[in-house]
Design a protein around this motif. Sequence first.
Motif, short mmCIF file in Angstrom:
data_model
loop_
_atom_site.label_atom_id
_atom_site.label_comp_id
_atom_site.label_asym_id
_atom_site.label_seq_id
_atom_site.Cartn_x
_atom_site.Cartn_y
_atom_site.Cartn_z
N TRP A 289 0.92 -1.26 0.06
CA TRP A 289 -0.07 0.03 -0.01
C TRP A 289 0.88 1.18 0.11
CZ3 TRP A 289 -4.50 -1.02 -1.72
CH2 TRP A 289 -5.26 -2.13 -1.13
N ARG A 305 -3.31 -4.44 -5.61
CA ARG A 305 -4.60 -4.88 -4.82
C ARG A 305 -4.49 -6.35 -4.83
NH1 ARG A 305 -8.02 -3.15 -8.08
NH2 ARG A 305 -9.16 -4.92 -8.56
N GLY A 357 -3.83 1.12 3.12
CA GLY A 357 -4.49 1.32 1.90
C GLY A 357 -5.77 2.01 1.88
#
Length: 623
Positions: A289, A305, A357
Amino acid sequence: MAGALDVPEDRELSGYTGWTREHWLTQADYLLESLKPYASPHSARFELPGRPSVSGFESDALEGFARTFLLAAWRIAADRGQGPVAENLIARYSSGLAAGADATHPEAWPRIPQGRPGQPMVEAASIALGLHYTREWLWDKLDTRAQGLLADWLGEFVGNPTWPNNWMLFQTVSEEFLASIGARYEESEILRGLDATEGWYVGDGWYTDGAGRNFDYYIGWAMHLYPLLWTQMAEGGARSDRALAAREVYRDRLRQFLERYFDFFGSDGAPIHQGRSLTYRFATAAPIWIGEMFDCSPYDAGLSRRAASGVLKHFAEHGAPDSRGLLTMGWHDPFPPMVQNYSGPASPYWASKGFIGLMLPAEHRVWTTPESPLPVEVGNFDTSIAPVGWVLSGTKDDGVVRLLNHGSDKARHHTPPFDQHTDVFYSPLAFSTVTAPDTAPQAWAKRVGNHVALIAPDGRISSRAVIEPGLAADGHVSSSYIPGFETEPGGAVLPIEGAEISTKVLVKDGVETREHSVTAPAGWTVREGGYPVAGPEQPVRGEKETRPGAFAVNDLGVMSQIEALSGWTAAGVDNELGANALGAFSATPYLIAEHPGGTKSYLSEVRVHRLPDEDDDGSEGAE
């Protein structure tokens, strides 16, 4: 109350995990809501069930506040302080901040010790970060008295020493926050942690955590995280120019670090099981992140991700959090033998770092770019991290990643030799995403799993203490060490006079060819172990018929094999109960031989892999 596993998956956007920002928000909410029954009346302390840490109950309750406040801060920032979730969290943690910092309050936090390091220093950093990143919604809304009490509590950090490792960065961020609110601080104390990291930098984006060769996940969730966050905290202040210049250095180092970091994750989302504080679990996602936050990831946002969501989903599917919504002391399920004595019931909530994140808005590319495959989902690889002495080997067919360890030992590298010690999370030759070391004391004392041990005629078993790295290139790695005997369990290691073990490993497509050159007295026994496999049921195990070799297969179809190529004369399987974080039953195949004296080479082939479905009984490939 539901967790992220109950949120519908989006396979169009997230073709590998199905998870989106909504899953992350839901999981954060689930974790935070599940903590409420364990909060004190004013929410200054969270008294979670479990074995207390060595720091004691009071410190553990502070830890429960500070580490969950970090998660709450990311969650508040995710909603920009607006809406019922953020507003409830602001109210809950504002109350806790005011009560905990007040020395006269029944829920007062332990004070930061004077003249020596202490656990409140760790928690101060989390509180400082949480306050910084929620400043406009929380800190600015606190009354003057509460602000003053918090400044006083954090201010007890000023003038105090810390341990000479990542703890120095706790002082950096704590005192930078103090500076930003006009409170007392010492610039030299802010900078000394940052300066110390320069001496710990070894190249290719890697630091050692303090002196020695302490390489593990702390490098990502501490050595990269705190300096880069500090550059944001220092913006507009007295150190703004230094922060801007340092940011470019730190961004470049994180970019280099991330070039190999995605190799650490199996296709099932599991991180390689190596190093201390593994109970922080999905804190392993933090540097991913941070790479997106500071725009320095070397790969596309879809990979970021996919990797981060894969980790979070992996643990959610394997019992973390548990049925109460709590993170327990363990890996999947609770497992005290893998938890260090400095960890208490709330320590796992440093997993909150893995949610950083959430500060990236919904429109950020990391949430909108379709997922990309992990390296192990693209193809086989055998890559190296030369300054660390590691080679990573991934295989696409089974999604398994292995770490061949010829450089990280956590030993104190200074004389005399008897100051050295061994650590089950660093000493083994290899780790993987589908196995864990046998960490229970009775099992670790035997040094079977991924060890080459000398066994004296009186039964004493040698340790791999200080590793001297050799070559680390793609597919090749080597090291040597002086074996020794522990003076007591967990104590100093006395070297065996005249003994030495040098190892060279060639790995290709997950198959390790290990060559050990062993110098030892005649009549001693040499033994090498493969990977321990564990599960809720006793693994299937057996020996080769054509030449010395053995195997073990757990109930999930993970097979560990070791086979003699030369020098070894017999094989077997070591069985343990209650020793492994991945299951009650564990088994480790091994090779053994009597040493003739002098120097002799032993050659073996070692594998750990996941069997295809049709071979789950372990029948094929066992010969």
